[in-house]
Design an enzyme around this catalytic site. Structure first.
Site, PDB file in Angstrom:
ATOM      1  N   GLU A   1      51.148  45.524  31.575  1.00 17.46           N
ATOM      2  CA  GLU A   1      49.689  45.740  31.589  1.00 17.46           C
ATOM      3  C   GLU A   1      49.381  45.350  33.063  1.00 17.46           C
ATOM      4  OE1 GLU A   1      47.389  44.167  28.827  1.00 17.46           O
ATOM      5  OE2 GLU A   1      47.359  45.906  27.499  1.00 17.46           O
TER       6      GLU A   1
ATOM      7  N   LYS B   1      41.762  54.984  23.636  1.00 19.14           N
ATOM      8  CA  LYS B   1      40.779  54.450  22.880  1.00 19.14           C
ATOM      9  C   LYS B   1      39.559  55.696  23.086  1.00 19.14           C
ATOM     10  CE  LYS B   1      41.252  49.645  24.058  1.00 19.14           C
ATOM     11  NZ  LYS B   1      40.467  48.402  24.506  1.00 19.14           N
TER      12      LYS B   1
ATOM     13  N   HIS C   1      75.916  47.305  20.893  1.00 18.27           N
ATOM     14  CA  HIS C   1      76.630  48.218  19.924  1.00 18.27           C
ATOM     15  C   HIS C   1      75.762  49.598  19.897  1.00 18.27           C
ATOM     16  CE1 HIS C   1      79.519  45.670  18.382  1.00 18.27           C
ATOM     17  NE2 HIS C   1      78.834  44.537  18.987  1.00 18.27           N
TER      18      HIS C   1
HETATM   19  O1  PA5 Z   1      45.817  41.773  28.222  1.00 11.35           O
HETATM   20  C1  PA5 Z   1      44.772  42.210  27.641  1.00 11.35           C
HETATM   21  O2  PA5 Z   1      43.545  42.096  28.068  1.00 11.35           O
HETATM   22  C2  PA5 Z   1      44.800  43.364  26.572  1.00 11.35           C
HETATM   23  O3  PA5 Z   1      45.983  43.634  26.094  1.00 11.35           O
HETATM   24  C3  PA5 Z   1      44.120  42.578  25.211  1.00 11.35           C
HETATM   25  O4  PA5 Z   1      44.383  41.467  25.054  1.00 11.35           O
HETATM   26  C4  PA5 Z   1      44.124  43.598  24.144  1.00 11.35           C
HETATM   27  O5  PA5 Z   1      43.521  44.927  24.624  1.00 11.35           O
HETATM   28  C5  PA5 Z   1      43.047  42.794  22.892  1.00 11.35           C
HETATM   29  O6  PA5 Z   1      41.971  42.886  23.540  1.00 11.35           O
HETATM   30  P1  PA5 Z   1      40.807  42.048  22.882  1.00 11.35           P
HETATM   31  O7  PA5 Z   1      41.259  40.585  22.749  1.00 11.35           O
HETATM   32  O8  PA5 Z   1      39.599  42.031  23.590  1.00 11.35           O
HETATM   33  O9  PA5 Z   1      40.362  42.624  21.504  1.00 11.35           O
END
Ligand code: PA5
Length: 446
Positions: free
Chosen positions: A284, A419, A305
């Protein structure tokens, strides 16, 4: 506490090539230190282990004690950075064959998928257990955890009555915004805050990770101390002697040479979920603007394996970073056998960690001979303090690496695309236009 072993890179990357990146590493670090890098609103993690508020630590520990008194199971509801850190540390430190530590609750996780089977089975499991819910969402609006929370909350009320909402739910969310915060305020629930300046994937050392880990019986103070040691050792030290910066530079050098995937490999199954946390951190943080290494993981010797064939002889697009634990406590000695029918008496009396270490050496040498660049990151031992160190090491290395790549390490605009489509296809109000577009696309394709 941690060492970066570059011996398998001999002949692939020279010291001169690494040190040629010194000006870029210096620049990347000064941008982070001065708060002038893109995404600088999200640099709270950088000094977090140094500035951790003792009152907050006390509150977390007290809440964990209340959970332990009340429940056998704590269900942590969250996705992405809101669950991976706690899960990674929990899996790394717990006994794999015990549901819970002697002094802690069992941690279970929900809201990280939309599987009906998973949730129904979890509900069945919880029916005869005492449980509490820990809902974690920084935004407070993420669909997967919101759905799981609604369903599990109904189970909680069915089992314990309406009062249990206040007694058995803890929310970790934004200090003022989002649907979860509004819900918690309305019912006066116990709340912890995800700091504004810490993004989800950098949040394991905030209440997001610390509360569940404390409830599970782990020493969160030691986790923070380990991270603090890493901060002191790694922040601002020159590239030559800084393993976090060297790791960031090396992966960027390899990327430029066409190694577009990195696999975090381990010979210790309990680190498999740590690799999942690492994948999110790097995936990310770096995967944007059409750039970045693909972060993948393998568990050896199991995957030797299966994927081992690809690594050894397939396309040369991958390098390995092997996570090693130096000191092992549990030896599992191989016994002598009278008839030696399996031909293993040559190993009798030897301990599995020794055999595992030799398997690692053999594998990494073979992969190296198969033209796969290999790095090793070794931790002295696997405990809270060393894991805290490792977490901070990777957080810092990731931010540095993303800056060397030229991307903003702290946003994740690409996560929104699915989303938007999901809301449109599910019929969420406000997404009608997108729904019509998707329907037109589907009609054109058929
Ligand atoms: O690193 C990040 O910001 C994302 O992966 C969030 O942790 C994830 O989308 C979950 O979001 P939230 O904590 O707002 O529900």
């Amino acid at each position: 506490m941690l060492a970066l072993n570059e011996k398998y890179l001999a002949g692939i990357i020279s010291e001169e090539e690494i040190l040629a990146h010194s000006p870029y590493a210096d620049l990347a670090w000064s941008e982070l230190a001065e708060g002038s890098s893109p995404g600088s609103d999200f640099l709270g993690w950088l000094n977090l282990p140094q500035n951790f508020d003792p009152a907050l630590l006390r509150e977390i520990k007290e809440a964990a004690e209340r959970i332990k008194k009340q429940s056998e199971v704590l269900v942590n509801i969250g996705i992405g950075g809101s669950y991976l850190g706690a899960k990674a540390v929990y899996e790394a430190l717990k006994d794999p064959f015990k549901a819970r530590q002697d002094d802690g609750v069992e941690l279970l996780f929900a809201g990280q998928n939309l599987s009906g089977k998973y949730l129904e089975s979890l509900i069945e499991y919880l029916r005869d257990k005492d449980f509490s819910l820990n809902v974690i969402s920084k935004s407070g609006t993420t669909t997967e955890p919101a759905i799981a929370f609604r369903i599990l909350r109904a189970l909680l009320v069915e089992k314990y009555g309406e009062d249990a909402l206040r007694e058995r739910i803890i929310c970790t969310t934004d200090k003022s915004r989002g649907a979860l915060k509004a819900y918690a305020d309305n019912l006066d629930l116990t709340c912890f805050v995800v700091p504004d300046d810490v993004g989800g994937r950098y949040s394991v050392l905030t209440p997001v990770g610390l509360l569940p880990l404390a409830a599970a019986g782990f020493d969160i103070q030691k986790l923070l101390e380990g991270a603090h040691k890493a901060l002191l050792n790694l922040q601002g030290t020159k590239l030559k002697s800084n393993p976090a910066y060297r790791y960031a530079v090396i992966r960027n050098c390899l990327y430029k040479r066409g190694y577009v995937a990195e696999s975090l490999v381990t010979f210790e199954p309990e680190l498999s979920f740590f690799a999942e946390w690492w994948k999110q951190l790097f995936g990310e943080s770096e995967g944007k603007d059409g750039k970045a290494l693909l972060p993948t993981s393998m568990q050896f010797t199991r995957d030797l394996h299966s994927l081992g064939q690809f690594v050894q002889e397939g396309r040369k697009c991958l390098f390995e970073t092997c996570l090693v634990i130096d000191e092992q406590q549990q030896l599992a000695l191989i016994p002598e056998s009278e008839d030696d029918g399996d031909g293993l008496n040559y190993l009798a009396g030897r301990a599995l960690p020794e055999v595992n270490a030799i398997a690692r050496r053999a594998t990494l040498m073979a992969h190296r001979e198969g033209a796969v660049p290999v790095l090793e990151i070794s931790l002295k031992r696997l405990d809270e303090e060393h894991l805290g160190y490792l977490i901070y090491f990777f957080e810092l290395a990731c931010a540095m690496s993303a800056r060397l790549l030229g991307v903003n390490p702290f946003d994740q605009p690409g996560v929104e695309a699915y989303k938007l489509n999901m809301f449109a296809l599910l019929g969420k109000p406000g997404y009608e236009e997108r729904r019509a577009e998707l329907n037109r696309e589907a009609a054109d394709q058929s």
